[in-house]
Enzyme design. Structure first.
Site, PDB file in Angstrom:
ATOM      1  N   GLU A  92       0.843  -1.186   0.000  1.00  0.00           N
ATOM      2  CA  GLU A  92       0.000   0.000   0.000  1.00  0.00           C
ATOM      3  C   GLU A  92       0.880   1.238   0.000  1.00  0.00           C
ATOM      4  O   GLU A  92       1.983   1.221   0.544  1.00  0.00           O
ATOM      5  CB  GLU A  92      -0.891   0.024   1.255  1.00  0.00           C
ATOM      6  CG  GLU A  92      -1.691  -1.244   1.473  1.00  0.00           C
ATOM      7  CD  GLU A  92      -2.232  -1.345   2.893  1.00  0.00           C
ATOM      8  OE1 GLU A  92      -2.101  -0.352   3.650  1.00  0.00           O
ATOM      9  OE2 GLU A  92      -2.766  -2.401   3.254  1.00  0.00           O
ATOM     10  N   ARG A 143      -3.855   8.809  16.949  1.00  0.00           N
ATOM     11  CA  ARG A 143      -3.028   7.739  17.517  1.00  0.00           C
ATOM     12  C   ARG A 143      -2.416   8.138  18.854  1.00  0.00           C
ATOM     13  O   ARG A 143      -2.316   7.329  19.773  1.00  0.00           O
ATOM     14  CB  ARG A 143      -1.907   7.356  16.545  1.00  0.00           C
ATOM     15  CG  ARG A 143      -0.994   6.268  17.102  1.00  0.00           C
ATOM     16  CD  ARG A 143      -0.093   5.679  16.037  1.00  0.00           C
ATOM     17  NE  ARG A 143       0.787   6.672  15.442  1.00  0.00           N
ATOM     18  CZ  ARG A 143       1.592   6.417  14.409  1.00  0.00           C
ATOM     19  NH1 ARG A 143       1.588   5.217  13.863  1.00  0.00           N
ATOM     20  NH2 ARG A 143       2.371   7.352  13.923  1.00  0.00           N
ATOM     21  N   GLU A 177      -5.696   7.006   7.444  1.00  0.00           N
ATOM     22  CA  GLU A 177      -4.891   8.219   7.449  1.00  0.00           C
ATOM     23  C   GLU A 177      -5.709   9.379   6.911  1.00  0.00           C
ATOM     24  O   GLU A 177      -6.228   9.319   5.785  1.00  0.00           O
ATOM     25  CB  GLU A 177      -3.646   8.015   6.567  1.00  0.00           C
ATOM     26  CG  GLU A 177      -2.508   8.933   6.879  1.00  0.00           C
ATOM     27  CD  GLU A 177      -1.585   8.391   7.971  1.00  0.00           C
ATOM     28  OE1 GLU A 177      -0.601   9.079   8.283  1.00  0.00           O
ATOM     29  OE2 GLU A 177      -1.852   7.301   8.515  1.00  0.00           O
ATOM     30  N   TYR A 190      -6.951   1.879   5.839  1.00  0.00           N
ATOM     31  CA  TYR A 190      -5.977   0.847   5.506  1.00  0.00           C
ATOM     32  C   TYR A 190      -5.962  -0.343   6.462  1.00  0.00           C
ATOM     33  O   TYR A 190      -5.188  -1.285   6.274  1.00  0.00           O
ATOM     34  CB  TYR A 190      -4.561   1.436   5.426  1.00  0.00           C
ATOM     35  CG  TYR A 190      -4.097   2.180   6.667  1.00  0.00           C
ATOM     36  CD1 TYR A 190      -3.881   1.525   7.876  1.00  0.00           C
ATOM     37  CD2 TYR A 190      -3.856   3.542   6.617  1.00  0.00           C
ATOM     38  CE1 TYR A 190      -3.448   2.195   9.005  1.00  0.00           C
ATOM     39  CE2 TYR A 190      -3.416   4.235   7.744  1.00  0.00           C
ATOM     40  CZ  TYR A 190      -3.213   3.554   8.930  1.00  0.00           C
ATOM     41  OH  TYR A 190      -2.778   4.218  10.043  1.00  0.00           O
ATOM     42  N   CYS A 203      18.527  47.469 -10.329  1.00  0.00           N
ATOM     43  CA  CYS A 203      18.919  46.193 -10.917  1.00  0.00           C
ATOM     44  C   CYS A 203      20.419  45.970 -10.735  1.00  0.00           C
ATOM     45  O   CYS A 203      21.207  46.924 -10.832  1.00  0.00           O
ATOM     46  CB  CYS A 203      18.579  46.184 -12.400  1.00  0.00           C
ATOM     47  SG  CYS A 203      19.063  44.667 -13.258  1.00  0.00           S
ATOM     48  N   CYS A 239      22.339  44.972 -12.781  1.00  0.00           N
ATOM     49  CA  CYS A 239      23.041  45.235 -14.043  1.00  0.00           C
ATOM     50  C   CYS A 239      23.559  46.669 -14.120  1.00  0.00           C
ATOM     51  O   CYS A 239      24.521  46.944 -14.819  1.00  0.00           O
ATOM     52  CB  CYS A 239      22.120  44.974 -15.236  1.00  0.00           C
ATOM     53  SG  CYS A 239      20.832  46.238 -15.484  1.00  0.00           S
ATOM     54  N   CYS A 291      13.336  44.691 -14.451  1.00  0.00           N
ATOM     55  CA  CYS A 291      14.322  45.661 -14.912  1.00  0.00           C
ATOM     56  C   CYS A 291      13.913  46.083 -16.325  1.00  0.00           C
ATOM     57  O   CYS A 291      13.694  45.232 -17.193  1.00  0.00           O
ATOM     58  CB  CYS A 291      15.720  45.044 -14.938  1.00  0.00           C
ATOM     59  SG  CYS A 291      16.968  46.099 -15.730  1.00  0.00           S
ATOM     60  N   CYS A 309      20.190  45.813 -20.547  1.00  0.00           N
ATOM     61  CA  CYS A 309      20.516  44.980 -19.384  1.00  0.00           C
ATOM     62  C   CYS A 309      21.233  43.709 -19.843  1.00  0.00           C
ATOM     63  O   CYS A 309      20.669  42.905 -20.596  1.00  0.00           O
ATOM     64  CB  CYS A 309      19.250  44.603 -18.630  1.00  0.00           C
ATOM     65  SG  CYS A 309      19.511  43.436 -17.278  1.00  0.00           S
TER      66      CYS A 309
END
Length: 729
Positions: free
Chosen positions: A158, A181, A217, A279, A462, A464, A481, A486
């Site tokens: 499973e 649980r 679950e 399950y 930027c 650049c 930018c 650039c």
């Protein structure tokens, strides 16, 4: 003094534990206990599952080496962790045990060999076994033994759902109690919240056992989780704008499911779209007798409980491993998270012979997949500039192994995401890398130190050029930018043009593009076709063979389809689907250049946004029209595919094909759909018209279609759809 956080040197054979070992064992037990409390009682873990597993394995290794130091209250002997005090306690009539783990094929095989030895000693062959398989699709990669050689299936496999273990108790057919649980003996009463989970039956059909306990679950689907994250981040942005502190954002579906299940207000739980897979059958009074686990799953399915469709019965541990390997490869085909495969001995009488340890059954094991989430330190936040000028923040990380690779950088997407996640330099952060997806920072591990760190500020210029001011257009999440020269954008354009989704120029990658730009050999994409190769010759890595191969790749790109060229031109919003639609509709680049916005927008799959962006790009006479003329002079293909002569029976329809269809290759199936005006996406969505199922299909696509109520067609139905456009005769 020894550091209890460091593993001591191994003891010599035949000697007892050193003081360092004893100190380390004590530190491990304290640390694991604290992580158990955070995980089980608070739903706020500060380490990943993989890191937790490593701690437990280390402690277990010491306890096996020095059994005299093993104590009953060691975390290795316990199940789960302390329960939350927010809910009433529930004492489990039968303990909800944990599972032992296998992390490799060798460990899985060793478990299988232990099973065989124990059964041989205890005469585990209990006679004829009636096996009732769950109604599921076959796994093509796992070939069953020939009928003449088959023995009753020994293992039920499973998927290991990454959620919260729950026990459901029914009396007289009514759901009377739902409990977590907890520590295995005592859990929390979450009945009111579980009643809001739509797939959980509140009343069983007539004839159900008088008392029935079902274990499973509770989980949150990935689509529901994505929607939850989007809502939480939007709320955080609103809080930030109002000058308020952002709230924690869910970092993964498991924690989100656990937190949703422990809400004091059931209405909040109901809004979270939780689901469940069952399950295991627990306590039963007045029900039928069973001989195998697979019978119990079929029984539960018959009562209306959700049973995962991917259950398989397999004969050998080799088949089990192949099943595990398959799902490790395909785990992201599902709309829910799995972190492994659970393998159980199918025959119940053999389980009785095998018995249990103090914390786990001997007859089951969880094969754990490699982790896709880890925690590490965020060293810095920087920005990169892409080919469209988009400025993307990214994280510089303390290197961590996650998702099968060493990761030292991860995306942070955009300015809003950094704010909404509230990550700060110096934080411990959760990093996720799923499959081939780019690593991303999911969020911070919230600690007292987090609030003391300064928030990161998005740059205004930027990288650049100090003269380039970054711009964020109104209504958009991206910052860009807009500098016309650039260098980052320039390099990105050329890399994109030569990339696999565009002109697919073999050997023309990032490093070579940057080198040619630095040398002044190219300035735009058209320059690729007029490189001065004599200037290249003699450079490191550019011998005669390398140059010849690169020249051949460039020459071959001239014949690429028109759609590839359109993608390579880097027109904003125009992707592969829109480019192919334009190429098919107009048949030549010159006709696209002459088309109006309305004419382009009327093409199926284009629309006004793409059309306006394309028209604006083509109208830039100085830059883009001259670029097109340079490409024309270089001899690139401007002609599109001839218009299809097939009737357009699938206009506006989206058809997903899974499996192999007789007489078609995968490419031919896609071409047949597109030739009739349809779309052939790879995944199922609410927009899908039909799912066609051939030989060896992907079960997840069929399951998704059934969940969404999308028609599922066989091969005959597909041929009818192509001819008539109708879903039924």
């Amino acid at each position: 003094m020894a550091d209890p956080k460091r593993a001591p040197a191994p003891a010599d054979a035949g000697t007892g534990p050193s003081d360092d070992v004893a100190l380390r064992i004590g530190a491990l037990r304290d640390e694991i206990a604290e992580h158990n409390r955070r995980y089980h009682a608070e739903d706020a873990p500060i380490i990943s599952d993989a890191e937790y597993d490593a701690l437990v394995r280390e402690l277990r290794g010491y306890e096996e080496q020095f059994p005299e130091l093993l104590v009953p209250d060691s975390p290795t002997q316990q199940v789960g962790g302390p329960r939350s005090t927010l809910f009433a306690p529930v004492r489990h009539r039968a303990p909800m045990m944990s599972l032992d783990n296998a992390f490799s094929a060798d460990e899985l095989v060793a478990w299988g060999e232990r099973i065989e030895r124990r059964l041989a000693r205890g005469d585990g062959n209990s006679g004829a076994t009636r096996v009732v398989d769950v109604e599921v699709d076959p796994v093509p990669e796992v070939e069953p033994a020939p009928d003449a050689e088959r023995t009753p299936a020994g293992y039920a496999c499973e998927l290991k759902i990454d959620g919260v273990a729950i026990s459901l108790r029914y009396e007289g057919g009514q759901l009377v109690q739902a409990a977590t649980r907890g520590d295995g003996q005592t859990g929390e009463d979450v009945t009111a919240n579980v009643r809001t989970v739509g797939v959980v039956p509140k009343q069983l059909p007539a004839g159900a056992p008088q008392v029935l306990e079902v274990r499973g679950e509770v989980y949150m689907s990935t689509s529901a989780f994505d929607a939850l994250q989007a809502r939480q981040r939007a709320e955080n942005l609103a809080r930030i704008e109002a000058g308020r502190k952002p709230n924690p954002v869910a970092v993964n579906p498991r924690n989100a499911a656990a937190g949703s299940l422990r809400q004091k207000d059931p209405a909040v739980t109901a809004s979270r779209e939780l689901s469940m897979w069952c399950y295991q059958l627990g306590e039963v009074e007045g029900g039928p007798a069973f001989t195998t686990h697979s019978e119990t799953l079929a029984f539960l399915g018959g009562l209306g409980f959700p049973v995962n469709p991917e259950v398989r019965l397999l004969d050998t541990i080799e088949e089990v491993h192949a099943f595990c390997e398959r799902w490790q490869q395909h785990r992201h085909d599902l709309d829910y998270e799995i972190d492994g495969v659970v393998t159980k001995v199918d025959e119940l009488a053999r389980r009785e012979l095998l018995g249990t340890t103090s914390r786990a059954p001997r007859w089951a094991i969880a094969y754990k997949f490699p982790p896709e989430e880890r925690t590490t330190t965020l060293l810095d936040i920087k920005v990169s500039v892409g080919r469209t000028g988009r400025v993307t923040p990214y994280a510089q990380l303390e290197p961590v192994f996650v998702g099968g690779a060493n990761v030292s950088q991860a995306t942070l997407h955009n300015q809003d995401q950094v704010k909404a996640k509230d990550v700060r330099v110096g934080d411990t952060v959760v990093v996720r890398r799923a499959g081939d997806v780019i690593p991303e920072v999911v969020g911070p591990v919230l600690t007292p130190e987090h609030d003391a760190r300064p928030e990161w500020v998005f740059p205004t210029t930027c990288p650049c050029s100090v003269e380039s001011v970054l711009v964020r257009p109104e209504g958009e999440s991206d910052t860009r930018c807009v500098h016309p020269e650039c260098p980052f954008q320039q390099a990105g354009h050329i890399e994109h043009f030569g990339g696999r989704g565009s002109m697919d120029i073999e050997g023309f990658g990032e490093q070579r593009v940057r080198l040619f730009l630095d040398l002044g050999l190219i300035a735009d994409v058209a320059d690729i076709y007029s490189i001065d190769w004599e200037r290249v010759r003699g450079l490191e890595g550019f011998g005669d063979t390398a140059i010849a191969n690169l020249q051949a790749g460039i020459e071959a790109s001239k014949d690429r389809p028109l759609a590839n060229l359109l993608v390579g031109l880097n027109i904003r919003h125009l992707g592969p689907a829109g480019a192919e639609a334009l190429a098919r509709a107009f048949g030549h680049l010159d006709r696209i250049l002459a088309a109006s916005v309305d004419e382009m927008a009327s093409v199926e799959g284009v629309g006004p946004v793409i059309a306006a962006a394309a028209r604006a790009w083509f109208d830039d006479d100085d830059a883009h029209r001259s670029l097109i003329e340079k490409l024309r002079a270089a001899g690139l293909n401007f002609a599109g595919p001839e218009a299809s002569g097939e009737p357009q029976t699938l206009l506006g329809k989206s058809v997903v094909v899974t499996g192999t269809l007789e007489g078609y290759s995968r490419e031919e199936v896609e071409a047949a759909i597109k030739a009739r005006g349809g779309k052939a996406p790879a995944s199922v969505s609410k927009k899908t018209t039909a799912v066609v199922v051939g030989e060896s299909p992907g079960a997840s696509k069929v399951t998704k279609a059934e969940e969404l109520g999308i028609p599922v067609l066989d091969e005959a139905g597909f041929e009818r759809l192509l001819t008539t456009g109708e879903l039924s005769a």
